[in-house]
Design a protein around this motif. Structure first.
Motif, PDB file in Angstrom:
ATOM      1  N   THR A 157      -2.197   3.458  -2.068  1.00 25.61           N
ATOM      2  CA  THR A 157      -2.129   2.373  -1.086  1.00 25.61           C
ATOM      3  C   THR A 157      -3.328   2.486  -0.154  1.00 25.61           C
ATOM      4  O   THR A 157      -4.183   3.355  -0.323  1.00 25.61           O
ATOM      5  CB  THR A 157      -0.845   2.478  -0.231  1.00 25.61           C
ATOM      6  OG1 THR A 157      -0.924   3.664   0.582  1.00 25.61           O
ATOM      7  CG2 THR A 157       0.399   2.527  -1.094  1.00 25.61           C
TER       8      THR A 157
ATOM      9  N   GLN B  29      -0.111   7.688  -0.823  1.00 32.91           N
ATOM     10  CA  GLN B  29       0.597   7.679   0.455  1.00 32.91           C
ATOM     11  C   GLN B  29       1.397   8.976   0.662  1.00 32.91           C
ATOM     12  O   GLN B  29       1.941   9.547  -0.279  1.00 32.91           O
ATOM     13  CB  GLN B  29       1.533   6.468   0.502  1.00 32.91           C
ATOM     14  CG  GLN B  29       2.567   6.498  -0.606  1.00 32.91           C
ATOM     15  CD  GLN B  29       3.349   5.215  -0.748  1.00 32.91           C
ATOM     16  OE1 GLN B  29       3.710   4.863  -1.850  1.00 32.91           O
ATOM     17  NE2 GLN B  29       3.663   4.511   0.315  1.00 32.91           N
TER      18      GLN B  29
ATOM     19  N   TYR C 262       0.805   2.424   6.488  1.00 34.68           N
ATOM     20  CA  TYR C 262       0.395   2.170   5.108  1.00 34.68           C
ATOM     21  C   TYR C 262       0.611   0.704   4.736  1.00 34.68           C
ATOM     22  O   TYR C 262       1.503   0.027   5.249  1.00 34.68           O
ATOM     23  CB  TYR C 262       1.190   3.076   4.157  1.00 34.68           C
ATOM     24  CG  TYR C 262       0.928   4.542   4.415  1.00 34.68           C
ATOM     25  CD1 TYR C 262       0.043   5.277   3.631  1.00 34.68           C
ATOM     26  CD2 TYR C 262       1.539   5.197   5.486  1.00 34.68           C
ATOM     27  CE1 TYR C 262      -0.227   6.611   3.891  1.00 34.68           C
ATOM     28  CE2 TYR C 262       1.278   6.534   5.755  1.00 34.68           C
ATOM     29  CZ  TYR C 262       0.395   7.226   4.954  1.00 34.68           C
ATOM     30  OH  TYR C 262       0.135   8.552   5.225  1.00 34.68           O
ATOM     31  N   CYS C 263      -0.214   0.231   3.811  1.00 38.98           N
ATOM     32  CA  CYS C 263      -0.095  -1.137   3.305  1.00 38.98           C
ATOM     33  C   CYS C 263      -0.735  -1.189   1.915  1.00 38.98           C
ATOM     34  O   CYS C 263      -1.312  -0.192   1.443  1.00 38.98           O
ATOM     35  CB  CYS C 263      -0.756  -2.142   4.248  1.00 38.98           C
ATOM     36  SG  CYS C 263      -2.537  -1.880   4.511  1.00 38.98           S
ATOM     37  N   ALA C 264      -0.649  -2.324   1.263  1.00 41.56           N
ATOM     38  CA  ALA C 264      -1.229  -2.460  -0.079  1.00 41.56           C
ATOM     39  C   ALA C 264      -2.744  -2.281  -0.035  1.00 41.56           C
ATOM     40  O   ALA C 264      -3.410  -2.671   0.918  1.00 41.56           O
ATOM     41  CB  ALA C 264      -0.884  -3.833  -0.653  1.00 41.56           C
ATOM     42  N   SER C 265      -3.287  -1.673  -1.081  1.00 40.72           N
ATOM     43  CA  SER C 265      -4.739  -1.507  -1.188  1.00 40.72           C
ATOM     44  C   SER C 265      -5.421  -2.862  -1.314  1.00 40.72           C
ATOM     45  O   SER C 265      -4.856  -3.805  -1.896  1.00 40.72           O
ATOM     46  CB  SER C 265      -5.094  -0.650  -2.407  1.00 40.72           C
ATOM     47  OG  SER C 265      -4.712   0.688  -2.214  1.00 40.72           O
TER      48      SER C 265
ATOM     49  N   SER D  69      -1.134  -3.471  -8.804  1.00 36.34           N
ATOM     50  CA  SER D  69      -1.545  -2.905  -7.520  1.00 36.34           C
ATOM     51  C   SER D  69      -2.106  -1.506  -7.800  1.00 36.34           C
ATOM     52  O   SER D  69      -2.675  -1.274  -8.856  1.00 36.34           O
ATOM     53  CB  SER D  69      -0.364  -2.884  -6.547  1.00 36.34           C
ATOM     54  OG  SER D  69       0.741  -2.203  -7.096  1.00 36.34           O
TER      55      SER D  69
ATOM     56  N   ASP E   1       6.632  -1.479   4.093  1.00 30.85           N
ATOM     57  CA  ASP E   1       5.266  -2.009   4.065  1.00 30.85           C
ATOM     58  C   ASP E   1       4.586  -1.852   2.707  1.00 30.85           C
ATOM     59  O   ASP E   1       3.582  -2.519   2.433  1.00 30.85           O
ATOM     60  CB  ASP E   1       4.402  -1.318   5.127  1.00 30.85           C
ATOM     61  CG  ASP E   1       4.737  -1.782   6.534  1.00 30.85           C
ATOM     62  OD1 ASP E   1       5.503  -2.749   6.676  1.00 30.85           O
ATOM     63  OD2 ASP E   1       4.243  -1.164   7.501  1.00 30.85           O
ATOM     64  N   THR E   2       5.114  -0.981   1.861  1.00 28.93           N
ATOM     65  CA  THR E   2       4.476  -0.744   0.558  1.00 28.93           C
ATOM     66  C   THR E   2       5.415  -1.011  -0.620  1.00 28.93           C
ATOM     67  O   THR E   2       5.031  -0.825  -1.771  1.00 28.93           O
ATOM     68  CB  THR E   2       3.946   0.700   0.456  1.00 28.93           C
ATOM     69  OG1 THR E   2       5.029   1.614   0.704  1.00 28.93           O
ATOM     70  CG2 THR E   2       2.853   0.945   1.484  1.00 28.93           C
TER      71      THR E   2
ATOM     72  N   ALA F 108       4.148  -3.630  -3.211  1.00 30.74           N
ATOM     73  CA  ALA F 108       3.049  -3.075  -4.010  1.00 30.74           C
ATOM     74  C   ALA F 108       3.580  -2.066  -5.021  1.00 30.74           C
ATOM     75  O   ALA F 108       3.118  -2.020  -6.172  1.00 30.74           O
ATOM     76  CB  ALA F 108       2.016  -2.421  -3.097  1.00 30.74           C
ATOM     77  N   LEU F 109       4.565  -1.271  -4.630  1.00 36.71           N
ATOM     78  CA  LEU F 109       5.138  -0.275  -5.530  1.00 36.71           C
ATOM     79  C   LEU F 109       5.795  -0.928  -6.740  1.00 36.71           C
ATOM     80  O   LEU F 109       5.726  -0.410  -7.864  1.00 36.71           O
ATOM     81  CB  LEU F 109       6.155   0.584  -4.766  1.00 36.71           C
ATOM     82  CG  LEU F 109       6.867   1.685  -5.535  1.00 36.71           C
ATOM     83  CD1 LEU F 109       5.873   2.648  -6.183  1.00 36.71           C
ATOM     84  CD2 LEU F 109       7.812   2.449  -4.603  1.00 36.71           C
TER      85      LEU F 109
END
Length: 382
Positions: free
Chosen positions: A119, A234, A249-252, A261, A326-327, A330-331
């Motif tokens: 991430t 992360q 943390y957040c998406a790349s 992702s 927050d992730t 994306a996960l």
């Protein structure tokens, strides 16, 4: 007294929750004790599991090992030794493919005890002071880095292991799940991914070339220079809100049409097929992957849970600044690395190749050709 031997990796996230839950487990099973040993982060990703399985009952494993493990029959097939109801419960707790990634062929070789992915990470307090927001695309990330004032930088772990994971994250976002198959590496996507890494390398703090994810996040949490890192595995340990400088943390940053992702990470817990205490080891595997244990004592003793219940908990998200929520999206779209036999040996050599090639400033097309030659040698000439 039955003593089980376990092997994990050398970080609070990988060691402390296992020690803590093992003590709690032993209170329920006074005749069983579990002794844990640690190996380095690099050894966790590269050291042959087949050697460890001869010495340890319980193993914390990376899912790319599953093909080799299945080929050599070194890990217990849990479907043959564990209640179907337990396995179904764990499957229902899956995040993305965090349960299926430990299944190879018709064997379930481990259960998810820890889930992670590549991430972005940032210092929310510093970005607030700069009146800046985390970039959402690769182009925005480049502009973001160039706009930082003197004394502020971005970083990204680019040691051999992690430059390889960055390459996989970018390449799979370009070409999809079939970026690398047993037959080939997608050449055009490889060249474009390498070009983006070359651009990234010119923007990051120079220390990035020798840093792993822990070193990047250690520096971010302790100092005020690095404000953002776009491609990093992360770590929940840096997100707890009671710390002086919690990370978020957040998406790349990728692009609107990205097909995946970041790379899926995390840890599975497996039982060695050579263990003399299989039933006792299985009891601990069931215990430590129980959703209630994962949401409670595993999390609060320093772990990063592998079961969905812990990720959906509003309380857990509040205490960790939205680390899970927050992730989570994306996960669900994380890239599952190849798992066929021989992969881990190849990826160790490939990471060294990329790190060395960028250090010598080789042209991207030449790096892609060298990588393709290595792939052919490893999988089609032996």
């Amino acid at each position: 007294m039955i003593v089980l031997k376990g092997i994990t990796w050398d970080h609070e996230r990988g060691y402390s929750p296992l020690v803590y839950t093992s003590r709690a487990f032993s209170k329920l099973h006074p005749d069983i004790r579990i002794d844990w040993k640690k190996r380095t982060l690099k050894e966790y990703g590269d050291y042959p599991v087949e050697k460890l399985a001869q010495k340890y009952d319980l193993l914390l494993v990376d899912h790319p090992f599953m093909g080799e493990a299945a080929k050599q029959n070194i890990l217990l097939d849990l479907e043959q030794h564990m209640d179907a109801e337990i396995l179904e419960t764990r499957a229902q707790q899956e995040l993305g493919v965090s349960h299926r990634c430990y299944r190879y062929g018709d064997k379930q070789l481990a259960l998810s005890v820890d889930t992670a992915m590549v991430t972005a990470v940032y210092r929310p307090d510093l970005l607030s002071q700069l009146n800046m927001a985390p970039p959402k695309t690769f182009a925005e990330m480049c502009s973001f880095a160039k706009a930082l004032p003197e004394g502020k930088k971005i970083a990204s772990p680019l040691c051999p292991t992690d430059i390889w994971c960055t390459f996989l994250s970018l390449g799979s976002a370009l070409a999809g799940a079939d970026f690398i198959t047993e037959e080939r590496i997608h050449h055009e996507a490889s060249c474009e991914a390498l070009e983006k890494i070359n651009m990234l390398r010119q923007l990051v703090d120079p220390r990035s070339l020798n840093w792993n994810p822990i070193q990047v996040q250690d520096d971010m949490a302790a100092n005020n220079t690095i404000v953002y890192a776009p491609y990093v595995f992360q770590y929940i340990n840096y997100a707890w809100q009671d710390q002086p400088h919690p990370l978020r943390y957040c998406a790349s940053p990728l692009w609107p049409e990205a097909r995946t992702s970041g790379v899926l990470g995390g840890v599975g817990i497996a039982v060695s097929a050579a263990s003399c205490h299989i039933q006792e080891a299985l009891e601990y595997v069931k215990y430590v992957t129980d959703p209630t244990v994962q949401s409670g004592e595993y999390l609060f003793s320093g772990g990063q849970p592998g079961q969905k219940a812990a990720w959906l908990s509003a309380e857990n998200n509040c205490m960790t600044g939205g680390f899970f929520s927050d992730t989570l999206d994306a996960l669900e779209h994380a890239y599952l690395r190849p798992r066929f036999p021989g992969w881990n040996s190849f990826q160790e050599k490939a990471g060294d190749l990329l790190h060395d090639a960028f250090g010598r400033a080789l042209p991207v097309t030449e790096i892609a050709d060298e990588l393709k030659q290595l792939f052919r040698y490893e999988f089609h000439t032996k």
